[in-house]
Design an enzyme around this catalytic site. Structure first.
Site, PDB file in Angstrom:
ATOM      1  N   GLU A 168      16.774  -3.150  -0.387  1.00  0.00           N
ATOM      2  CA  GLU A 168      16.306  -1.896  -0.993  1.00  0.00           C
ATOM      3  C   GLU A 168      17.497  -0.998  -1.363  1.00  0.00           C
ATOM      4  OE1 GLU A 168      11.845  -1.359   0.746  1.00  0.00           O
ATOM      5  OE2 GLU A 168      13.423  -0.371   1.897  1.00  0.00           O
ATOM      6  N   GLU A 185       7.838  -7.245   0.073  1.00  0.00           N
ATOM      7  CA  GLU A 185       7.254  -6.517   1.206  1.00  0.00           C
ATOM      8  C   GLU A 185       5.917  -5.922   0.753  1.00  0.00           C
ATOM      9  OE1 GLU A 185       9.809  -3.668   3.077  1.00  0.00           O
ATOM     10  OE2 GLU A 185      11.471  -5.088   3.331  1.00  0.00           O
TER      11      GLU A 185
END
Length: 601
Positions: free
Chosen positions: A177, A252
């Site tokens: 991320e 995710e």
């Protein structure tokens, strides 16, 4: 000659066996051995599950219909001190991957090295902060050097288990991320090269939330998407950043969430997610559930959130996450309903294994403690300094530090601690005078000092370093500044290091009605099973059973129990130790056959 020919033939067969699979990126789907393959994956962190239970949890994943396991690799567990590596016991990630292969499961590996994951410092080792000028997630040379050494160590253990080397690791994630943090493509390219140099020469990918994909994606690698399950949006995001092509991977997917101390327990009804899972699978998109099974963040490994808008929020030890598989590894209603959806999308002729039965549970008989001793009676040698030293200054990663000095009394005064990290018990001549809690933005209190020389003590607990956001480098623990009395700095400190990383031996001694205490007891079992310790009537502290650190408890909740895996119990006598900070009179510990994760006091 016959022997030589036979040896050559055996080597050839072994090579053929190890090279039996290929995994590639197609224009719209992943290609396993040249055929379209849809990953239906679930996240399990091997470090949050007892090694003895790894195979059981992987089999549960297979029974729900998953074909792949995703897992982070946490740098701070594998290199706790610089240059000292540990890939043994519960840290043996290569064994975890191998067990998955034996059970017919693929693996997505996430060594990052930054993980987030509600893990202490996002997975970074504390000692990075002792290098002056080091900047994580950047091109700063000290960081890159330490990072490079770590990823090479990981590569030695895991690169040979990639699918292109005959193993079951399909893809490896670089960074994590990163688009939510910055957008330096040169830094990402350095990441990529480090991974390749460490032996990760298969498929690499990046993952980012929808709004940050453009920032965090490295051209040439597959951009995976987090937190989005609209097939149209997922495909558009990937195509926009991948030359108009797929394949499409939700790295995710959040059918649940984590908890922080003092805040409400998060639950997400499975009904909200069944149609969403169904449409993703129907669209041929690969998916990784975060989490499929959370487990427990044992020891002092929980992280914390903090930003300019919200206070410091340390996470609880239970990582149950309201996941399909509960903290103890049992199927939940969410598991069974997700299984029904997945079953609709199985390849022709494939059926799911039966769901294993719920594991046996027991209730530990009531425990009373045979040994108690005040924590302050068991202090090591002091480290002396003019001004307070942080945990990092003391070369201590986690746990507690006691700060002690002498001041002149005979007055009331405002005691202020600059940058208390994170929870402090204040003692005046051995009597508790106040508690300061960073969660509540408390850093000062009025104290009454009796006449004469007064002993001032501050016991500080590291409640977990920040694991996400812009403050990763503001993570030093203990007292990170001056202690002021009516505005004047106090000097000449003694520091006592109390890491409590191992179960202590408790010898009976004096117990102060105000001071933290260590208690030791035992209980007898005729049979073992999973169980829970009910900490509802206790205050704040940690518990060990048979040498295993179970995690933290805290009366503020929402977690009121500690999970004890059956694998860590034994028939006969079992040893339990409690470090209790604020309720030293508590002396009876009850067992339960179920968790309490939703009571905020």
């Amino acid at each position: 000659m016959k022997k030589i020919s036979l040896a050559i033939l055996m080597l050839f067969c072994c090579f053929q066996l190890k090279a039996q699979h290929t995994f590639q990126l197609g224009d719209s789907s992943f290609l396993l051995d040249g055929k379209p393959f849809q990953m239906i994956s679930g996240e399990i962190h091997y470090l949050r599950v007892p090694r003895e239970s790894w195979r059981d949890r992987i089999r549960m994943a297979k029974a729900m219909g998953l074909n792949t396991i995703g897992t982070y690799v946490f740098w701070n567990m594998h290199e706790p001190e610089q240059g000292h590596y540990d890939f043994s016991g519960n840290n043996d990630v290569a064994a975890f991957v191998k067990i998955a292969q034996e059970e017919g499961m693929w693996v997505i590996l996430r060594p990052s090295p930054y993980a987030c994951a509600e893990w202490e410092f996002g997975g970074y080792p504390y000692w990075l902060q002792n290098k002056k000028g080091l900047v994580v997630r950047s091109k700063e040379p000290q960081y890159l050097s330490a990072y490079n050494n770590y990823i090479k160590a990981v590569g030695k253990h895991l690169s040979g288990q990639q699918i292109n080397h005959g193993g079951n690791i399909l893809m490896v994630q670089i960074e994590n991320e990163y688009g939510s943090y910055s957008n330096d493509k040169d830094y990402l390219e350095i990441n990529r090269k480090m991974f390749v140099d460490a032996g990760f020469d298969g498929l690499l990918y990046t993952c980012d939330p929808a709004n940050d994909v453009a920032n965090g994606h490295l051209p040439g690698l597959l951009p995976a998407v987090n937190g989005v399950d609209d097939p149209v949006k997922v495909k558009q995001l990937v195509r926009d950043n991948h030359n108009g092509k797929g394949p499409f991977y939700i790295a995710e997917w959040y059918p649940a969430w984590f908890d922080s101390w003092g805040e409400k327990h998060h639950t997400v009804p499975y009904e909200n997610y069944l149609s969403r899972l169904d449409r993703v699978l129907a669209a041929g998109i690969s998916i990784n559930m975060y989490m499929f099974h959370g487990g427990t963040t044992r020891g002092y490994m929980n992280g914390a959130n903090y930003n300019d808008e919200s206070p410091y929020q340390p996470q609880i030890s239970s990582y149950d996450y309201d996941a399909p598989l509960d903290e103890a590894g049992n199927a939940t209603p969410k598991f069974l309903k997700f299984r029904e959806v997945i079953a609709k999308h199985l390849p022709a002729g494939q059926t799911l294994p039966e769901v294993p039965a719920k594991k046996p549970v027991i209730t530990i008989p009531s425990i009373t403690f045979s040994h108690s001793n005040a924590l302050f009676n068991t202090l090591p040698a002091a480290v002396k300094s003019v001004d307070p030293l942080t945990f990092e200054d003391l070369q201590q990663a986690y746990g507690y530090v006691l700060y002690r000095t002498t001041v002149t009394g005979g007055k009331q005064a405002l005691l202020k601690i600059k940058d208390l990290r994170d929870y402090g018990l204040i003692f005046i001549n051995g009597k508790r005078a106040a508690i300061l809690d960073r969660r509540l933005a408390q850093d000062s209190t009025v104290v009454t000092l009796p006449a004469g020389k007064v002993t001032l003590e501050i016991l500080v607990e590291n409640l977990g370093r920040i694991n996400f956001g812009p403050y990763l480098l503001k993570n030093k623990k203990g007292i990170n500044g001056e202690v002021l009395l009516n505005g004047q700095a106090i000097h000449n400190w003694q520091q006592f290091k109390l890491p409590y990383d191992k179960q202590p031996v408790v010898k009976t001694g004096n117990v102060n009605a105000d001071a933290p205490v260590l208690k030791e007891g035992s209980f007898i079992l005729t049979s073992v099973g999973d169980t829970y310790l009910d900490m509802t009537n206790w205050g704040k502290g940690v518990v060990w059973v048979n040498g295993h650190h179970l995690g933290r408890y805290w009366q503020v909740g929402p977690q009121q129990t500690l999970y004890v895996p059956a694998e860590w119990l034994k028939t006969g006598s079992n040893k339990v130790t409690v470090l209790e900070m604020i309720k030293p009179d508590a002396n009876t510990l009850q067992g339960l056959d179920h968790p309490i994760l939703d009571v905020v006091q």
